[in-house]
Design a protein around this motif. Structure first.
Motif, mmCIF file in Angstrom:
data_model
loop_
_atom_site.group_PDB
_atom_site.id
_atom_site.type_symbol
_atom_site.label_atom_id
_atom_site.label_comp_id
_atom_site.label_asym_id
_atom_site.label_seq_id
_atom_site.Cartn_x
_atom_site.Cartn_y
_atom_site.Cartn_z
ATOM 1 N N MET A 196 -0.306 -23.643 -3.730
ATOM 2 C CA MET A 196 0.283 -23.065 -2.534
ATOM 3 C C MET A 196 0.965 -21.760 -2.931
ATOM 4 S SD MET A 196 2.578 -25.011 0.329
ATOM 5 C CE MET A 196 4.038 -25.293 -0.623
ATOM 6 N N HIS A 197 0.566 -20.682 -2.232
ATOM 7 C CA HIS A 197 1.103 -19.371 -2.590
ATOM 8 C C HIS A 197 1.099 -18.449 -1.366
ATOM 9 C CE1 HIS A 197 1.907 -15.803 -4.993
ATOM 10 N NE2 HIS A 197 0.973 -15.204 -4.294
ATOM 11 N N ALA A 198 2.152 -17.654 -1.252
ATOM 12 C CA ALA A 198 2.220 -16.625 -0.216
ATOM 13 C C ALA A 198 3.195 -15.552 -0.657
ATOM 14 C CB ALA A 198 2.668 -17.226 1.114
ATOM 15 N N GLU A 199 3.001 -14.363 -0.119
ATOM 16 C CA GLU A 199 3.927 -13.272 -0.413
ATOM 17 C C GLU A 199 3.974 -12.310 0.763
ATOM 18 O OE1 GLU A 199 2.410 -11.791 -4.094
ATOM 19 O OE2 GLU A 199 0.601 -10.987 -3.184
ATOM 20 N N TYR A 200 5.164 -11.772 0.974
ATOM 21 C CA TYR A 200 5.363 -10.745 1.983
ATOM 22 C C TYR A 200 5.053 -9.404 1.336
ATOM 23 C CZ TYR A 200 7.610 -14.421 4.595
ATOM 24 O OH TYR A 200 7.849 -15.588 5.264
ATOM 25 N N VAL A 201 4.235 -8.603 2.002
ATOM 26 C CA VAL A 201 3.776 -7.342 1.444
ATOM 27 C C VAL A 201 4.372 -6.198 2.262
ATOM 28 C CG1 VAL A 201 1.751 -5.958 0.843
ATOM 29 C CG2 VAL A 201 1.628 -8.475 0.735
ATOM 30 N N PHE A 202 5.002 -5.271 1.537
ATOM 31 C CA PHE A 202 5.635 -4.121 2.171
ATOM 32 C C PHE A 202 5.122 -2.830 1.544
ATOM 33 C CE2 PHE A 202 8.602 -7.614 2.487
ATOM 34 C CZ PHE A 202 9.055 -7.529 3.781
ATOM 35 N N ARG A 203 5.067 -1.781 2.324
ATOM 36 C CA ARG A 203 4.848 -0.436 1.806
ATOM 37 C C ARG A 203 6.237 0.186 1.670
ATOM 38 N NH1 ARG A 203 0.179 0.856 0.310
ATOM 39 N NH2 ARG A 203 -1.591 -0.007 1.378
ATOM 40 N N VAL A 204 6.501 0.708 0.506
ATOM 41 C CA VAL A 204 7.818 1.270 0.224
ATOM 42 C C VAL A 204 7.653 2.721 -0.213
ATOM 43 C CG1 VAL A 204 9.865 1.097 -1.255
ATOM 44 C CG2 VAL A 204 8.703 -0.984 -0.485
ATOM 45 N N ARG A 205 8.379 3.587 0.442
ATOM 46 C CA ARG A 205 8.413 4.998 0.057
ATOM 47 C C ARG A 205 9.734 5.222 -0.658
ATOM 48 N NH1 ARG A 205 5.192 8.658 0.360
ATOM 49 N NH2 ARG A 205 5.619 10.849 0.489
ATOM 50 N N PHE A 206 9.653 5.737 -1.904
ATOM 51 C CA PHE A 206 10.867 5.923 -2.697
ATOM 52 C C PHE A 206 10.922 7.348 -3.236
ATOM 53 C CE2 PHE A 206 7.650 4.537 -5.673
ATOM 54 C CZ PHE A 206 7.868 5.298 -6.807
ATOM 55 N N ARG A 207 12.103 7.711 -3.683
ATOM 56 C CA ARG A 207 12.358 9.067 -4.167
ATOM 57 C C ARG A 207 12.869 9.001 -5.596
ATOM 58 N NH1 ARG A 207 16.065 10.812 -0.432
ATOM 59 N NH2 ARG A 207 14.359 11.559 0.842
ATOM 60 N N LEU A 208 12.377 9.893 -6.409
ATOM 61 C CA LEU A 208 12.943 10.059 -7.744
ATOM 62 C C LEU A 208 14.083 11.066 -7.646
ATOM 63 C CD1 LEU A 208 9.768 10.266 -10.007
ATOM 64 C CD2 LEU A 208 11.227 8.299 -9.558
ATOM 65 N N ALA A 209 15.168 10.762 -8.300
ATOM 66 C CA ALA A 209 16.338 11.637 -8.282
ATOM 67 C C ALA A 209 16.744 11.926 -9.726
ATOM 68 C CB ALA A 209 17.474 10.981 -7.509
ATOM 69 N N PRO A 210 15.982 12.794 -10.403
ATOM 70 C CA PRO A 210 16.281 13.049 -11.815
ATOM 71 C C PRO A 210 17.620 13.769 -12.001
ATOM 72 C CG PRO A 210 14.585 14.543 -11.024
ATOM 73 C CD PRO A 210 14.873 13.583 -9.902
ATOM 74 N N GLU A 211 18.198 13.533 -13.148
ATOM 75 C CA GLU A 211 19.474 14.173 -13.484
ATOM 76 C C GLU A 211 19.259 15.175 -14.598
ATOM 77 O OE1 GLU A 211 22.297 11.107 -14.360
ATOM 78 O OE2 GLU A 211 21.906 10.060 -12.484
ATOM 79 N N GLY A 212 20.278 15.930 -14.914
ATOM 80 C CA GLY A 212 20.230 16.841 -16.045
ATOM 81 C C GLY A 212 19.491 18.140 -15.779
ATOM 82 N N GLY A 213 19.399 18.543 -14.507
ATOM 83 C CA GLY A 213 18.787 19.824 -14.203
ATOM 84 C C GLY A 213 17.271 19.832 -14.166
#
Length: 127
Positions: free
Chosen positions: A1-18
């Motif tokens: 028995m198996h199930a999963e909720y599937v989402f599309r996720v839009r994410f942002r990279l926020a690099p540091e150090g210039g």
């Protein structure tokens, strides 16, 4: 028995150090394992608490949850589907039917349509 909720996720990279990145936004697929129907902690009610008519009910809440899971700033989350095998879907319907009145519908099938719309995909048991 198996199930999963599937989402599309839009994410942002926020690099540091210039440093900078291009593109700074990306899209990925997030799969959240579904808890066994009837779980005493009510975690199996994820669909009820997070979806409505096949859409994310509270996008801000799920963005926060996705940020915790992924460790990056999340811009958007959309629900794609509940990918499930027949055994899980049968167990889910049975658990809903045990107290169908709490959902405001009269059958488990109607409950699933109310919360998940047509976004249920039955997959092979090996998936």
């Amino acid at each position: 028995m198996h199930a999963e909720y599937v989402f599309r996720v839009r994410f942002r990279l926020a690099p540091e150090g210039g440093v900078s990145v291009a593109p700074a936004e990306f899209e990925t697929v997030l799969r959240v394992p579904a808890v066994e129907p009837g779980d005493p902690d009510d975690e199996w009610l994820f669909f009820r608490d997070n979806c409505w008519r096949g859409e994310v009910a509270d996008e801000r809440h799920l963005r926060d949850r996705a940020e915790e899971l992924l460790g990056v700033p999340v811009v958007a989350v959309t629900f794609s589907e509940l990918a499930t095998d027949e055994a899980y879907l049968d167990a889910l319907k049975a658990a809903i039917a045990e107290d169908v009145d709490q959902f405001g519908d009269d059958t488990a099938s109607r409950v699933l349509t109310t919360y998940l719309g047509s976004s249920i995909r039955v997959v092979d048991d090996e998936a």
